[in-house]
Design a protein around this motif. Structure first.
Motif, PDB file in Angstrom:
ATOM      1  N   VAL A 310       0.827  -1.210   0.000  1.00  0.00           N
ATOM      2  CA  VAL A 310       0.000   0.000   0.000  1.00  0.00           C
ATOM      3  C   VAL A 310       0.860   1.258   0.000  1.00  0.00           C
ATOM      4  CG1 VAL A 310      -1.814   1.236   1.245  1.00  0.00           C
ATOM      5  CG2 VAL A 310      -1.794  -1.251   1.227  1.00  0.00           C
ATOM      6  N   GLU A 311       2.088   1.166   0.473  1.00  0.00           N
ATOM      7  CA  GLU A 311       2.964   2.330   0.530  1.00  0.00           C
ATOM      8  C   GLU A 311       3.649   2.601  -0.792  1.00  0.00           C
ATOM      9  OE1 GLU A 311       5.565   2.281   3.850  1.00  0.00           O
ATOM     10  OE2 GLU A 311       4.034   1.570   5.239  1.00  0.00           O
ATOM     11  N   GLY A 312       3.425   1.759  -1.789  1.00  0.00           N
ATOM     12  CA  GLY A 312       3.963   2.013  -3.121  1.00  0.00           C
ATOM     13  C   GLY A 312       5.466   1.960  -3.173  1.00  0.00           C
ATOM     14  N   PHE A 313       6.044   2.882  -3.968  1.00  0.00           N
ATOM     15  CA  PHE A 313       7.487   2.896  -4.166  1.00  0.00           C
ATOM     16  C   PHE A 313       8.216   3.652  -3.052  1.00  0.00           C
ATOM     17  CE2 PHE A 313       6.655   2.619  -9.013  1.00  0.00           C
ATOM     18  CZ  PHE A 313       6.431   1.257  -8.886  1.00  0.00           C
ATOM     19  N   ALA A 314       7.476   4.065  -2.019  1.00  0.00           N
ATOM     20  CA  ALA A 314       8.118   4.784  -0.910  1.00  0.00           C
ATOM     21  C   ALA A 314       9.099   3.900  -0.159  1.00  0.00           C
ATOM     22  CB  ALA A 314       7.056   5.338   0.038  1.00  0.00           C
ATOM     23  N   ASN A 315       8.882   2.580  -0.188  1.00  0.00           N
ATOM     24  CA  ASN A 315       9.838   1.640   0.390  1.00  0.00           C
ATOM     25  C   ASN A 315       9.910   0.426  -0.520  1.00  0.00           C
ATOM     26  OD1 ASN A 315       7.959  -0.576   1.322  1.00  0.00           O
ATOM     27  ND2 ASN A 315       7.068   1.184   2.401  1.00  0.00           N
ATOM     28  N   GLU A 371      -3.054   8.617  -8.318  1.00  0.00           N
ATOM     29  CA  GLU A 371      -2.994   7.512  -7.368  1.00  0.00           C
ATOM     30  C   GLU A 371      -1.835   7.649  -6.378  1.00  0.00           C
ATOM     31  OE1 GLU A 371      -2.834   6.759 -10.777  1.00  0.00           O
ATOM     32  OE2 GLU A 371      -4.987   6.513 -11.035  1.00  0.00           O
ATOM     33  N   TRP A 372      -0.727   8.238  -6.827  1.00  0.00           N
ATOM     34  CA  TRP A 372       0.471   8.331  -5.978  1.00  0.00           C
ATOM     35  C   TRP A 372       0.979   9.772  -6.006  1.00  0.00           C
ATOM     36  CZ3 TRP A 372       0.998   3.985  -3.303  1.00  0.00           C
ATOM     37  CH2 TRP A 372       0.494   2.806  -3.853  1.00  0.00           C
ATOM     38  N   PRO A 373       0.230  10.701  -5.399  1.00  0.00           N
ATOM     39  CA  PRO A 373       0.587  12.128  -5.489  1.00  0.00           C
ATOM     40  C   PRO A 373       1.953  12.459  -4.902  1.00  0.00           C
ATOM     41  CG  PRO A 373      -1.128  11.760  -3.821  1.00  0.00           C
ATOM     42  CD  PRO A 373      -0.976  10.474  -4.568  1.00  0.00           C
ATOM     43  N   THR A 378       7.320  14.876  -4.824  1.00  0.00           N
ATOM     44  CA  THR A 378       8.705  14.683  -4.361  1.00  0.00           C
ATOM     45  C   THR A 378       9.716  14.918  -5.471  1.00  0.00           C
ATOM     46  OG1 THR A 378       7.950  13.064  -2.721  1.00  0.00           O
ATOM     47  CG2 THR A 378      10.300  13.045  -3.317  1.00  0.00           C
ATOM     48  N   TYR A 379       9.424  14.407  -6.653  1.00  0.00           N
ATOM     49  CA  TYR A 379      10.433  14.393  -7.711  1.00  0.00           C
ATOM     50  C   TYR A 379      10.299  15.526  -8.728  1.00  0.00           C
ATOM     51  CZ  TYR A 379      11.596   9.699  -6.072  1.00  0.00           C
ATOM     52  OH  TYR A 379      11.993   8.632  -5.311  1.00  0.00           O
ATOM     53  N   PHE A 380       9.102  16.109  -8.877  1.00  0.00           N
ATOM     54  CA  PHE A 380       8.904  17.027  -9.999  1.00  0.00           C
ATOM     55  C   PHE A 380       8.310  18.381  -9.611  1.00  0.00           C
ATOM     56  CE2 PHE A 380       8.359  12.676 -11.821  1.00  0.00           C
ATOM     57  CZ  PHE A 380       9.576  12.645 -12.491  1.00  0.00           C
ATOM     58  N   SER A 381       8.091  18.632  -8.335  1.00  0.00           N
ATOM     59  CA  SER A 381       7.576  19.944  -7.943  1.00  0.00           C
ATOM     60  C   SER A 381       8.690  20.985  -8.014  1.00  0.00           C
ATOM     61  CB  SER A 381       6.984  19.880  -6.533  1.00  0.00           C
ATOM     62  OG  SER A 381       7.980  19.506  -5.598  1.00  0.00           O
ATOM     63  N   ASN A 382       8.302  22.261  -7.989  1.00  0.00           N
ATOM     64  CA  ASN A 382       9.249  23.379  -8.066  1.00  0.00           C
ATOM     65  C   ASN A 382      10.199  23.228  -9.253  1.00  0.00           C
ATOM     66  OD1 ASN A 382       8.207  24.414  -5.575  1.00  0.00           O
ATOM     67  ND2 ASN A 382       9.499  22.958  -4.465  1.00  0.00           N
ATOM     68  N   MET A 391      15.935  16.252 -12.229  1.00  0.00           N
ATOM     69  CA  MET A 391      14.664  15.713 -12.715  1.00  0.00           C
ATOM     70  C   MET A 391      14.903  14.568 -13.698  1.00  0.00           C
ATOM     71  SD  MET A 391      12.422  19.204 -13.131  1.00  0.00           S
ATOM     72  CE  MET A 391      10.940  18.294 -13.484  1.00  0.00           C
ATOM     73  N   SER A 392      15.951  14.692 -14.505  1.00  0.00           N
ATOM     74  CA  SER A 392      16.280  13.602 -15.440  1.00  0.00           C
ATOM     75  C   SER A 392      16.687  12.345 -14.675  1.00  0.00           C
ATOM     76  CB  SER A 392      17.408  14.039 -16.380  1.00  0.00           C
ATOM     77  OG  SER A 392      17.020  15.147 -17.152  1.00  0.00           O
ATOM     78  N   ALA A 393      17.466  12.527 -13.638  1.00  0.00           N
ATOM     79  CA  ALA A 393      17.875  11.373 -12.831  1.00  0.00           C
ATOM     80  C   ALA A 393      16.678  10.735 -12.140  1.00  0.00           C
ATOM     81  CB  ALA A 393      18.916  11.811 -11.795  1.00  0.00           C
ATOM     82  N   ALA A 394      15.760  11.564 -11.658  1.00  0.00           N
ATOM     83  CA  ALA A 394      14.554  11.026 -11.020  1.00  0.00           C
ATOM     84  C   ALA A 394      13.723  10.235 -12.026  1.00  0.00           C
ATOM     85  CB  ALA A 394      13.732  12.164 -10.433  1.00  0.00           C
TER      86      ALA A 394
END
Length: 1095
Positions: A310-315, A371-373, A378-382, A391-394
């Motif tokens: 349920v935690e997705g790719f966070a862990n 689904e996974w805001p 985390t990776y693409f804001s600002n 951003m490319s690495a992310a």
């Protein structure tokens, strides 16, 4: 303490145990033959290589298992002296010691005391055996009683027997039954390995192996029992029991461990080789009669629904779950069992399916913002302040994670498919249910809360694409294995609400009933192909629409910010704080939309997915063309175009989304990743477009046909770092050279009537695209020859095309110039700021709103008008005859004269607007294009007559003014200016001729110029053809063509021969009507003055 005091509950429990023991014994007896074989081989069939042996009294053995020969021999590996004999095995002693070691128990108190009671003294069992007159020696006959006696011990219980209290106190207080049995199983494996190394006499070794096999059956039986009913024996409080005890061992198989594999007793965890062997043992014991479902089914469910997913790719918890599943499905009976479980394919609504089905939680993993805001944030804001490299690495990291997930999921599904015919069918049913319950996803407006998520559908589609790869070879060798009548032979995919390509649902149902029944079920290739088609329609295609909606919202906010930042009147007013807050909110929303778009791009732009999808779309487009190819051979050889007029019913009843999704993906990939088509896809795309543009009657939906033109249109665009995809192919491919020009002209006509309420406006979009394509390919002589061929051999259709083109120019230029005049008026009014501010607020708002409205659609009209005038310029330069037919020439002349008047006449000042480039308005270019049309047709007498007959707009002064502008702005060369002057002279003379015909009746035929049909003023004879023409006519012709227009022989102006006799007769004719103030009453050089105009 009494040896067997039992209450009713104990007796009930023992009855259940007895039943289990009976099953274990029968299983052992039934496998005597296999057991014998087992004892003679290094591992019990069909287990993999033997597990690592464990030392006595230890839970885990670290030393690797040594390879064991396939058939043990009593002869040692090293050469022994001939006189040596195999060692003898004292079976009773060995049996007692082995059972004691495996179960970690003893019947003798002194043995337990020597080990500090680490070896458990089974005092109650010892007393029972003594009471029965049996020796205190463990053997296989009492093995089941021994194990039960050990399992029934409860370290939490109390006892009045002082001798037995140390036993209870020494029991591991937190050890569960499962952990104890796993330890027994490991010690059993170690004992077996030790036995095989001793090289005892074969008969003795075989008897010993039987003992071990019986112990194995007992341990595995009770292991299965405790997984099903963990409360049957005493258990420590507060610990997860039953299936939850095997789950950590499965999750520990992941190469990346996480917090979710922690357990209170790490020694109870099984390593990779051990878990596989244990699973094999469980399968051998419980697989008959599907008993394995109750044993491992709950384990699978707890693993699939593990909280870490349920935690997705966070862990990395999901990786552990995937690894455990891979281990389970690697054993075919377990894989088959998984598809039988009730949670495999539950009958639930679409939005619950990914939560209720076993593999749903894993399929729901992804990166999409809805689904996974947290991923987008985390990776693409600002993004304005974040380094581009970050951003490319992310993006690269997230794509790697997605590839890992999807590859593993495919391997899991593939193992399920290959487990058995039944499991394959159940997997297909799973795919079908996921598709059918999500049909609403294809709608224009759908509530995301009522359907499965984008991530779920995307992963499902990727898996289906992977299943398609084996039959999507470059030669399409397996294409014919796909059943073209699948929709008649199978009801797996629900098409009840689907629009058909060119048939009603009633016609489709009638066709289905007429088809002969299938002789066999559809093959797997057919099933997967059609399921992938359906999944693509509600999966990736819908997700692409979501991206386009985000892009639209982003552009709206950008324009809103431009308005707020452009109007600084709010600064220093009470509205400043509110306006600044609105600007900051808009920027935050814009940033969130950008992050959401980037999250979508992570998945949709993933190179392997792009390649797979292009391959699939190529395959589908080729399959559809082969479907309608009369020879059923495409692409070997390529289909002949156009297709037959009779459309096969089997094609007509296909769901429309087969066509739609091919077109939509072509549009998407050309705009988003055109370089992806460098390896493959261009030829298939071009042939697809030409097939259905040359045979538009095959597709009913006019919007789909228009989108085919859009594919070609975007295929000719070059922007940023991407070169055009199709331009080179359009100018070289034989099918394009033959069919592109006529098919585009035919569709230009067809789009006039689409049947939609918006058809009047829709047609301009398609015609703009067509005009652009014509412009791109115009320099290719082969395409111009195709145009001429169409004009010569299909003149009626070509004239219709020309007529519509003139209609468009007339409407678009009138609308755009009219709107520009209104914009000029409002801008002029607003320039006087003081006067404008003095107007009422409501008035000012209405005028500002009208200006914004005009600005929005004026640029569209201007651009469409420019494109159509450009097209008219090209076509009149290449072929003139179609423009000279009576129903065309007068309307063409009137349209040109009217717009020339608007551009250079008294009204031209009304078109002066601020920032004309904002509206794509370039008056100089538009004037140049209109003058070029005049020049292209200047040698056509019918055209001169039509211009002369235009009493509404024609005035020679307009041409003088236009020529002056063209000279000063260098829009035309001196030769072109002279050619224009000569044309206007001819128009003036034609006007006089028309008047003369009214005054004097018919002019003698011999006095008329054979090309322009005007009265000749200075007749000359052409030297080679001997035709008499007016000097100004041939002079104008030679400015652009140095050949005699009548026989195509070389000609120069110096070679023409004055026809003095005819000139005298014409002069005499004119003398009769002098002083009428016509063009013939002045010398030709005085009629038109192209060098005195004022801008």
């Amino acid at each position: 303490m009494s040896t067997n005091p039992q209450d009713d509950a104990d007796r009930i429990r023992l009855k259940r145990l007895a039943k289990l023991q009976g099953a274990a014994s029968s299983s052992s007896t039934a496998s005597i033959t296999s057991t014998a074989s087992t004892s003679a081989s290094p591992a019990p069939p069909p287990t993999p290589p033997p597990p690592r042996p464990a030392p006595q009294q230890s839970a885990v053995q670290k030393r690797a298992t040594e390879p064991v020969p396939a058939a043990p021999s009593p002869v040692p590996l090293k050469k022994a002296p001939a006189v040596s004999a195999p060692p003898q095995l004292d079976l009773p002693t060995w049996e007692d010691e082995t059972i004691s070691n495996v179960f970690n128990v003893t019947l003798k108190k002194e043995v337990a005391e020597r080990t500090g009671y680490e070896v458990v003294w089974l005092k109650p069992l010892a007393e029972e055996l003594q009471g029965e007159g049996l020796p205190l020696q463990l053997n296989s006959d009492v093995a089941d009683r021994t194990l039960i006696a050990r399992l029934e011990l409860d370290p939490q219980s109390m006892s009045d027997d002082l001798d037995f209290l140390p036993v209870l106190a020494s029991l591991p207080p937190q050890q569960t039954v499962f952990e104890y049995l796993v330890g027994c199983w490991k010690r059993l494996n170690a004992a077996r390995s030790t036995l095989l190394k001793k090289n005892y006499v074969p008969s003795e070794q075989q008897r010993a192996m039987k003992v071990l096999d019986k112990l194995r059956d007992l341990i595995i039986s009770y292991t299965g029992l405790t997984l099903q009913e963990p409360e049957m024996f005493p258990q420590p409080p507060g610990k997860p029991l039953g299936p939850a005890e095997l789950v950590p061992s499965l999750m520990a198989l992941s190469t990346i461990s996480g917090p979710y594999i922690a357990t209170s007793n790490p020694h109870a965890l099984l390593d990779a080789s051990e878990i596989e062997t244990l699973l094999q043992d469980l399968v051998r014991r419980f697989e008959p009669d599907n008993e394995i479902d109750g044993v491992l089914g709950p384990v699978v469910a707890q693993l699939c629904f593990h909280p870490s997913v349920v935690e997705g790719f966070a862990n990395d918890g999901w990786r552990s779950v995937v690894s455990g599943l891979e281990a389970l499905v690697s054993i075919k009976p377990i894989a088959a069992m998984i598809t039988r479980l009730p949670q495999w394919n539950p009958d639930v609504p679409a939005h619950q399916f990914e939560k209720a089905s076993l593999l749903g939680p894993l399929l729901a993993l992804g990166v999409f913002e809805r689904e996974w805001p947290s991923i987008a944030k985390t990776y693409f804001s600002n993004h304005d302040t974040r380094p581009h490299g970050e951003m490319s690495a992310a993006t690269a990291s997230l794509r790697g994670t997605l590839k890992t997930l999807q590859s593993s999921l495919f391997q899991i599904f593939n193992s399920l498919v290959r487990a058995s015919p039944d499991s394959r069918e159940l997997v297909l049913q799973y795919f079908a249910r996921a598709v059918n319950i999500n049909r609403k996803r294809a709608g224009m407006q759908v509530d995301p809360a009522t359907v499965s998520s984008d991530c779920f559908m995307m992963n499902l589609q990727v898996i289906l694409l992977m299943f398609c790869e084996p039959f999507m070879d470059t030669t399409y060798s397996k294409m014919d294995r796909i059943d073209p009548a699948y929709y008649a032979h199978s009801s797996r995919i629900d098409l009840s609400d689907e629009t058909r390509i060119n048939a009603t649902n009633d016609e489709a149902e009638q066709w289905r009933q007429q088809q002969a029944p299938a002789t066999a079920p559809p093959n797997f290739i057919t099933e997967i192909f059609y399921l992938t088609l359906a999944a693509s329609h509600i999966g990736q295609q819908k997700i692409v629409n979501n991206i386009e909606e985000l892009s639209r919202q982003y552009d709206e906010i950008r324009r809103h910010l431009e308005v707020l930042n452009g109007d600084q009147s709010w600064r220093g007013t009470p509205f400043q704080a509110r306006t600044e807050a609105a600007i900051n909110a808009a920027k935050a929303q814009q940033d969130a939309l950008f992050a959401a778009q980037m999250a979508y791009e992570v998945q949709l732009g993933e190179p392997e997915l792009v390649f797979r999808t292009i391959s699939f779309v190529n395959f589908v487009s080729t399959w559809i063309i082969r479907f309608v190819d009369p020879r059923k051979r495409h692409p070997n050889p390529t289909v002949d175009l156009p297709l037959p007029k009779e459309v096969p019913m089997a094609f007509r009843v296909l769901p429309e989304y087969l066509i739609e999704d091919v077109i939509e993906y072509h549009l998407y990939i050309i705009r988003q990743s055109p370089n992806s088509l460098d390896l493959s896809g261009k030829n298939e795309m071009l042939i697809w477009c030409l097939t259905f543009l040359t045979s538009t009657w095959y597709i009913k939906n006019p919007f789909l046909k228009a989108k085919i033109v859009d594919v070609l249109f975007f295929g000719t665009w070059s922007w940023s770092e991407n070169r055009s995809v199709l331009t080179a192919l359009l100018n070289t491919h034989p099918m394009a050279l033959k069919h592109l020009m006529p098919s585009l002209m035919n569709f230009y006509i067809e789009v006039e009537q689409t049947g939609a309420s918006s058809q009047f406006y829709d047609k301009f979009n398609s015609r703009r695209s067509i005009a652009h394509i014509f412009k791109v390919i115009w320099n290719n002589q082969a395409h111009r020859d195709a145009l001429k061929n169409e004009a010569a051999h299909n003149s009626e259709q070509f004239v219709r095309f020309v007529n519509l083109m003139i209609n468009d120019v007339t409407y678009l230029l009138d609308e755009s110039l009219s709107d520009l005049a209104k914009i000029h008026e409002i801008q002029t009014e607003m320039k006087d700021r003081a006067a404008f501010e003095s107007k009422p607020l409501q008035y000012r708002r209405e005028r500002e709103g009208l200006l914004r409205q005009l600005e929005r659609h004026t640029s569209t009209y201007v651009q469409l008008g420019n494109n159509t005038v450009d097209l008219l310029k090209l076509f009149t330069g290449e072929t003139k005859e179609p423009f000279m037919v009576p129903e065309i020439v007068d309307r063409l002349a009137a349209m040109l004269d009217y717009n020339l008047d608007a551009l250079v006449g008294p009204r031209c000042q009304d078109l002066v607007v601020s920032n004309p480039e904002k509206y794509k308005f370039n008056p100089k270019q538009l004037l140049s294009d209109i003058l070029q049309v005049y020049l292209n047709l200047s040698d056509q007498g019918e055209f001169a007559r039509a211009v002369a007959a235009d009493e509404r707009s024609y005035r020679k002064e307009l041409f003088e003014q236009a020529a002056g502008i063209a000279q000063r702005r260098m829009l035309k060369s001196p030769d072109e200016i002279e050619k224009l002057r000569l044309f206007v002279v001819k128009v003036e003379e034609t006007k006089a001729t028309l008047q003369a015909e009214e005054d004097l009746g018919d002019i003698p035929e011999e006095f008329l110029d054979p090309l322009m049909y005007t009265l000749m003023r200075d007749p000359v004879t052409l030297p080679s053809s001997r035709v008499v023409v007016d000097r100004s006519t041939i002079k104008s012709h030679l400015l652009s063509d140095t050949k005699d227009p009548f026989n195509r022989m070389p000609l120069s102006m110096e070679a023409v021969i004055p026809n003095v006799e005819l000139k005298q007769r014409i002069d005499a004719f004119l003398a009769e009507r002098r002083n009428k103030n016509t063009a013939y009453d002045k010398p030709a050089e005085d009629l038109v003055h192209m060098n005195v105009s004022k801008e």
